[in-house]
Design a protein around this motif. Sequence first.
Motif, PDB file in Angstrom:
ATOM      1  N   MET A   1      53.092  -1.196  18.846  1.00  0.00           N
ATOM      2  CA  MET A   1      54.229  -0.989  19.698  1.00  0.00           C
ATOM      3  C   MET A   1      54.311  -0.639  21.043  1.00  0.00           C
ATOM      4  O   MET A   1      53.046   0.741  21.178  1.00  0.00           O
TER       5      MET A   1
ATOM      6  N   ASP B  71      68.525  -6.509  24.684  1.00  0.00           N
ATOM      7  CA  ASP B  71      67.400  -6.553  23.519  1.00  0.00           C
ATOM      8  C   ASP B  71      66.376  -7.539  23.636  1.00  0.00           C
ATOM      9  O   ASP B  71      65.957  -7.618  22.181  1.00  0.00           O
ATOM     10  N   GLY B  80      63.368  -6.412  21.240  1.00  0.00           N
ATOM     11  CA  GLY B  80      63.013  -5.728  20.092  1.00  0.00           C
ATOM     12  C   GLY B  80      63.406  -7.086  18.657  1.00  0.00           C
ATOM     13  O   GLY B  80      63.193  -7.583  17.630  1.00  0.00           O
ATOM     14  N   ARG B  83      61.839 -10.324  18.301  1.00  0.00           N
ATOM     15  CA  ARG B  83      60.902 -10.486  18.084  1.00  0.00           C
ATOM     16  C   ARG B  83      60.733 -10.719  16.343  1.00  0.00           C
ATOM     17  O   ARG B  83      60.154 -10.832  16.379  1.00  0.00           O
ATOM     18  N   ARG B 154      61.599   5.512  20.036  1.00  0.00           N
ATOM     19  CA  ARG B 154      60.895   4.097  19.696  1.00  0.00           C
ATOM     20  C   ARG B 154      59.980   5.576  18.653  1.00  0.00           C
ATOM     21  O   ARG B 154      59.712   5.595  17.866  1.00  0.00           O
ATOM     22  N   SER B 503      69.010  -4.304  14.304  1.00  0.00           N
ATOM     23  CA  SER B 503      67.671  -3.528  14.699  1.00  0.00           C
ATOM     24  C   SER B 503      68.194  -2.253  13.507  1.00  0.00           C
ATOM     25  O   SER B 503      67.382  -1.946  12.529  1.00  0.00           O
TER      26      SER B 503
END
Lengths: 410, 524
Positions: A1, B71, B80, B83, B154, B503
């Motif tokens: 990441m 996001d 995110g 992706r 994260r 998420s």
Amino acid sequence: MSKDEYERVDVTVKRNTKDLFAFTKLVPERKKRIQNASAEPIRKDPMNKLAHQLHPIRQYLVIDKIIDNTKTTKTFKLIPDPDSETKQLAYFRPGQYLSLKVKIDDELITRPYSISSSPREALEGYYEITIKKEEDDGFLTPYIWKNWKIGTKIETSGPEGFFYYEPLRDSEKIVGLAGGSGITPFRSLAKSIANEDIEANLTILYGCSDEDDIVFHDELKTIEMENPEKVKLILILSCEEVSLEGCETGFITSEIIKKYTDPENSSFFICGPQIMYEFVEKELEALNLKPKQIRREAFGEIKNISEFPGFPKEVIDKAFTLKVHIGSVEKDVPAKATESVLIALERAELAPPSKCRSGECGFCRSHLLKGDIFVNPISDWRRDADKKFNYFHPCASYPLSDLEIVVPRD
Amino acid sequence: MSQILKNQEIQDTYDVIIIGAGNGGLIAGATLAKEGLKTIIIERHNLPGGFATSFVRGRFEFEASLHELADYGPPENKGGIRRLFEDKLDLEAEFARVPEAYRLVLTHPDKELDVSMPFGVEKYLDKMEDLVPGSRESVEKFFNVAKEIRSAFRYIASTHGNPDQGTLMKEYTNFLKTAAYSAEEVEIALGIPEKARKILNAYWAYLGLPTERINFTIFASMILVYIEKGAYIPKNRSHGYTTALDKKIKEMGGKILYNTTVNKILVEDGQVIGVETLNGDKIMSKHIISNASPTLAYNKLIYPQSEVPDIAYKEVNARIHGMSAFCVFLGLDASVEELGLDEYSYFIMEDMDTSAVYDSWLELQVPKGQATVVINNAVPDCSPPGTSLMYITTLFDPKAWENVKPEEYFKIKSKIANGLIKQFEEATGAPISDHIEEIEIASPETYARYTGTYNGIIYGYEPESWDSLVPRLMSMNDDIHIKGLRFAGGFGARCHGYSSSMSDGHTVALLTLQDIKKGGDSHE
């Protein structure tokens, strides 16, 4: 990441050590709060309760009274079935309909009928629906005429539909353009205006093909007399001989509309048979109204789909096979090109839920896996992404080939 | 039940059952189907998405709830969600960039303010310095701390909620030092001038609790992700991407049952064994992901009820249930140019006293603030030429609506909607009330009706510091009260909002996958 690039700054909220210590207390604090909380289940859910009162999925009713309005029209007074879970009738807005579920032989079908009584009468414990016996409606209205008696149980939806006066959108000068049994929502509205539940004025231009076919004439005239500033009824009769006074003859033309209303400042509500829409909308075009001034009640399933522009003539006499997936069942079902997919499903006893039968409510939304359908633009209310991903409304779609479809269960 | 419907009943066994096809449920379903698990999503409505949907009235297709997807990010700096959609799921959905961050209008005569803020941290800082000279240093500090917090999140997520204290102390000191404080406390400590705080806090309504109660870390990371990556909306409203997810899930072998309501989560000896539906289906699995909230699951769905341990009720009762909403959807017969509407996103409040606005949601009255979006300013062709599509959103505590009688309901809705329209007109000067061609008004009742969410709540549990993202992530294992039952979505560990719910769905799916691998009880 990926890792963020950032400048490390130095923050102190209270005191450096206290701030660091505060973090370590978060999880214990959460634990403590949970330990100290009540272990009582939550029994109340007021918003779901209100939703259930306003929008019950089903209402179980029973016929309490039958009134003969004309030779071909009856009004059925419906009250909650005392043997059922329906204790109160859902409140509604004048112009909304109930979708009735009727079982004829083994076939379950649905039909939307406007509520002809007022919302206040629903609070008093009854709805009225007014049904005209249709010569071209195959088997349903003859069945009703023959079988519906006082005490017959009727299953309906909650009140549905968007054909109602909305003060933030519509002019308070309402013009109802009614044809035949299309008078029913305007009776509900007239009553609500008369009893001051709705603050607006209503002019009804009511087209009928025969004096004998006028529904609620005396009642509407009485409301008009008692509320001369607020409710007005003008009859437009297309029959050759007219004995009633003060009527217009012919059809609802732009001249008649201009004579009785202030088109520029009014909101027009249209309800009647399919053929009337076609006529009236042309007349309204001459008045240069804005789209927001015209509201149409969905008129139910289209009966002459093959006459609509764009319908491929070569399939008119054809029949196709629908491969249907519904719940755990997979079955092949015959279907005619000129009948909606919904009708074929009902005939095969595989009906999805349905209410409006006009493509509008989206309740029967199904997935088309294979094959081609015809959707009439006037009843195409699909969402853009549904068109892209092949979802469709069986009540407003006609097979042009064999189809494979996934249908939701009722 | 008739024989016809009985014949359609489903009896089957799955690796995982997902209750609800909302943002959390759909992403969980997609993630598990992609992993090759036998996955079924059961949804009570006949559409995917939950709140993430659309509806058609007249010539307009309305967005049901999304203001701005966070996001997602531009192609060169993917967030995110982009992706997930593009790289992991190869989803057929198009998104449009929202042009500017927001316009904030404060209407109180003594506290008037009307500013438009850009996306991009540097541009944002420049604009802020213009508006509030001397603010740059402290606001820049805010963004730097926010970046450290995001890195800490994260890191914590990568440890599945078991971070190493030493690493936290060394790498993420500012995260540790702010994690227990409210947004207001930290912003004052950073020395951000009052006017700059008002402008910075405009996004508060997306989380729905006052700045003196909202946890700083979650608030700062939300602001960072919007300002840094920009905001996006789906071109065909939320139904565009949720229907694309429906297609993708089915292509990968997952199943979705619509118009089917789970009414029982079956539990035996503290372990889920399956579900029953109102259609009479009995579908078995040892792994259930509930997109329905813990509140709903423990109080209404677990069967038999004796299988709900006291700690589950305690957890639900300790947490603070968030707000419901009130929305006025407008299809207008004039273009944005004719109306003079230049921006996509308007925050209009009497004043930035967020507690006062919050308190106004506790009463049945016209609230003191609104967040309004004009979709044409991000997707110009979202409505026919010469028209525009917008909606006004405010929040409500469902308690304010508790005593509303059905016969008063429509009038109350109209009255509040009218007040909000006037509020918007006074703040912007755009004459929208003359141009309403279609209008639909949603109240807490409406949200309950379409999704069955407990008491019409659209936000999950309120993220005060003790129940914000970090303590939730670190309590994930403690919060499992029935074996095999996990929760995903707005009431989940990442708190509410579209991107958080998605998420969360992804994370919970991966955790469930781990449970299955550990337990060795996959259906295969």
